[in-house]
Design a protein around this motif. Sequence first.
Motif, short mmCIF file in Angstrom:
data_model
loop_
_atom_site.label_atom_id
_atom_site.label_comp_id
_atom_site.label_asym_id
_atom_site.label_seq_id
_atom_site.Cartn_x
_atom_site.Cartn_y
_atom_site.Cartn_z
N ARG A 96 0.85 -1.20 0.00
CA ARG A 96 0.00 0.00 0.00
C ARG A 96 0.88 1.25 0.00
NH1 ARG A 96 0.02 -1.79 5.60
NH2 ARG A 96 -1.54 -3.37 5.12
N HIS A 97 0.46 2.26 -0.74
CA HIS A 97 1.26 3.48 -0.78
C HIS A 97 0.41 4.67 -1.21
CE1 HIS A 97 1.58 1.89 -4.93
NE2 HIS A 97 1.51 3.15 -5.26
N ILE A 98 1.04 5.85 -1.10
CA ILE A 98 0.31 7.11 -1.31
C ILE A 98 1.10 7.99 -2.27
CG2 ILE A 98 -0.57 9.19 -0.17
CD1 ILE A 98 -0.39 7.48 2.49
N HIS A 99 0.41 8.59 -3.23
CA HIS A 99 0.99 9.66 -4.05
C HIS A 99 0.32 10.96 -3.63
CE1 HIS A 99 2.76 6.71 -6.81
NE2 HIS A 99 1.63 6.05 -6.70
N LEU A 100 1.08 12.05 -3.59
CA LEU A 100 0.52 13.31 -3.10
C LEU A 100 0.75 14.45 -4.07
CD1 LEU A 100 1.74 13.26 0.62
CD2 LEU A 100 -0.60 12.87 -0.19
N SER A 151 -3.67 13.43 -5.85
CA SER A 151 -3.33 12.55 -4.72
C SER A 151 -4.08 11.25 -4.88
CB SER A 151 -3.70 13.21 -3.39
OG SER A 151 -2.83 14.30 -3.14
N GLN A 152 -3.39 10.16 -4.60
CA GLN A 152 -3.97 8.83 -4.86
C GLN A 152 -3.47 7.86 -3.78
OE1 GLN A 152 -4.13 7.32 -9.00
NE2 GLN A 152 -2.66 5.79 -8.34
N VAL A 153 -4.38 7.01 -3.31
CA VAL A 153 -4.03 6.04 -2.29
C VAL A 153 -4.26 4.65 -2.88
CG1 VAL A 153 -4.58 5.19 0.02
CG2 VAL A 153 -4.75 7.63 -0.48
N GLU A 154 -3.21 3.84 -2.95
CA GLU A 154 -3.33 2.51 -3.53
C GLU A 154 -3.26 1.48 -2.41
OE1 GLU A 154 -0.85 1.99 -7.09
OE2 GLU A 154 -0.70 4.17 -7.14
N VAL A 155 -4.34 0.71 -2.28
CA VAL A 155 -4.44 -0.25 -1.17
C VAL A 155 -4.84 -1.61 -1.73
CG1 VAL A 155 -5.04 1.47 0.60
CG2 VAL A 155 -6.85 0.44 -0.80
N ASP A 197 -6.85 2.06 -13.04
CA ASP A 197 -5.55 2.48 -13.50
C ASP A 197 -5.20 3.78 -12.77
OD1 ASP A 197 -3.25 2.54 -14.96
OD2 ASP A 197 -4.21 3.05 -16.87
N SER A 198 -3.91 4.03 -12.59
CA SER A 198 -3.48 5.26 -11.91
C SER A 198 -4.11 6.49 -12.54
CB SER A 198 -1.95 5.39 -12.03
OG SER A 198 -1.36 5.12 -10.81
N GLY A 199 -4.60 7.42 -11.72
CA GLY A 199 -5.12 8.68 -12.23
C GLY A 199 -6.58 8.63 -12.65
N VAL A 248 6.13 14.35 -6.27
CA VAL A 248 4.73 14.77 -6.17
C VAL A 248 4.05 14.64 -7.53
CG1 VAL A 248 4.95 16.36 -4.22
CG2 VAL A 248 5.35 17.20 -6.55
N ARG A 249 2.74 14.49 -7.50
CA ARG A 249 1.96 14.33 -8.74
C ARG A 249 0.89 15.42 -8.84
NH1 ARG A 249 0.83 7.89 -9.90
NH2 ARG A 249 3.01 7.26 -9.86
N SER A 250 0.15 15.40 -9.95
CA SER A 250 -0.91 16.40 -10.12
C SER A 250 -2.20 15.97 -9.42
CB SER A 250 -1.18 16.62 -11.61
OG SER A 250 -1.52 15.39 -12.20
MG LIG Z 1 1.25 3.99 -7.49
#
Ligand SMILES: [Mg+2]
Length: 566
Positions: free
Chosen positions: A10-14, A69-73, A89-91, A65-67
């Motif tokens: 699990r991880h987070i993009h912000l 925020s996304q939490v992948e679990v 899919d991401s985004g 950092v990204r445009s």
């Molecule tokens: Mg990811």
Amino acid sequence: MRVPVGVSNRHIHLTQAHADILFGRDYRFKKLKDLRQPGQYACEETLTLQGPKGAIQNVRVLGPVRSYSQVEVSKTDCFVLGVNAPVRDSGDLEGTPGLRLVGPKGSVELDAGVILPFRHIHLHPEDAAELGVQDKDLVAVKTSGERSVILENVLCRVHPQYSLEFHIDTDEANAAGLRNGDLVQVIHVDAFHELRTFTAQRVLVLNCGSSSVKYKLYQMPGEVILQQGNLERSESVSLAEVFSAIFAAVEGPIDGVAHRIVHGADLFQASVLITPEVLEQISSVSHLAPLHNPVNLEGVREAMSRLPEIPHVAVFDTAFHQTMPPSSYLYAIPYELYEKHRIRKYGFHGSSHRYVVERAEQLLDIPNDKLRVISCHIGNGVSVTAVRNGQSYDTSMGLTPLAGVTMGTRSGNIDPGIIPHVEQLEGMSTGEVLDMLNNKSGLLGISGVTNDVRELLELAHQGHERAQLALDLFVTKLHKYIGLSLARLNGADAIIFTAGIGENSAELRERICQGLEYAGIFLDPQQNWEGHGERLISSRYSPVKVLVIPTNEELVMARDAYQLTV
Ligand SMILES: [Mg+2]
Ligand SMILES: Nc1ncnc2c1ncn2[C@@H]1O[C@H](COP(=O)(O)OP(=O)(O)O)[C@@H](O)[C@H]1O
Ligand SMILES: CC(=O)OP(=O)(O)O
């Protein structure tokens, strides 16, 4: 081609803005280590994920950092958190659930962004050429070892910056016995777009009521609401006119329609594709729900004449209750009336009870064979259902939706002897008395003012005695029906409040639960009064869990239609 495995925990993009709130102004991540994909790195920073049910601490942030925020679990994480994340899919975050991110300097309430990552292979264009795939193609992957599996629907992502790696989440890796660096084999190539267009559907959900027509257009299977509306009807506005307005408003193609049908008697155990024969069967039981079925059917005919080429599906309020045993559904009247005319209890609001009970199983993370639930649908129509093994065991409504608890304008159960008595005293016909019991009774009948609980609460607080009396009676009836369900289930593990009043009125929930402490029901006042949305409102010491779960009958309907037509 053999591809190395990268298991994504699990991880987070912000976004930078969220990083600033969580870690401090103009924050720069501290790199812990580079990931295999060039430019991507794990950070030293971690956050706590706080969902409606539980929290997960020390979740790694990935940089840069990204445009968005996304939490992948993983799916297992979803059960812990109490969120229902789709595979994306991401985004691709539209319609995904959110949650709260808690950091050392602040917290962020995400409205959306929680996903189960779509398993995928990162490919350099040279790898893609060798494999004969393009960006966004779907392939299948075969693993080896004692838990070997074939995983279909693996997305190819091709980019000059990528290096070859198969990304799956921890649930998938554990199920297949895979570890970082293991090799898997790409065995099959499929066309991503072909598969997507084959399975994607736009499902129109229609709920034709006597006073309004509600509609929602869903993109399935992603469960994204594309459009929705609620059109009021009156005597001067025909259903055909309402439908013209809806079809003018809905943009783009429609692949299937789901219709709410209130009464299916014992003819339908589940949702069905509508055929001429099905229409006839529904008609044959329409007299059992005179306020609902005729207008439901009119809606089906209107929609079928406008969209004759596509499948139409009937979703019945009664279907969920078809599991009740005879001791619940029989009335103690001559048995021949049941045999000859199918006079028995059927129960209603089935799609709503089904939705909230399934959510409760997920939120509490208890399998349905271990869960006894009392589901309280408290809107303008009210019904209380005792559920065990995920199935309806008893319910308060009866042959018709007039029975059971006191409602907005319906009396609920009364002594049947009242009916001829009133006919005689008031010179009314049976039809007129029934109209009185359906439309002029309940909260409206007692208060003499309104059936709207918001107005009644306000009036009661100002000292309006009949408003107070109406609410007292309403609360007492609900309190009693919960008691009936407790007896029917030999105790309960959870109580659910849903629909307009159940979801929104903390005061009524509190008053209904008062005096049920003997049964192990204790509310957490703060969660009850100050929380919002789907949540647990019982004290953590309460043996019986109490939940608020906003209902979603339309989603149940869209899912059924999708399953029957895809
Ligand atoms: Mg990811
Ligand atoms: N914030 C609120 N507090 C108390 N009651 C509310 C609130 N919001 C809505 N309601 C009540 O919910 C009822 C309508 O419920 P709803 O489920 O929308 O009914 P239906 O779909 O059966 O027409 C009304 O009595 C309304 O007063
Ligand atoms: C069956 C029934 O009572 O439905 P509603 O609450 O929508 O009137």
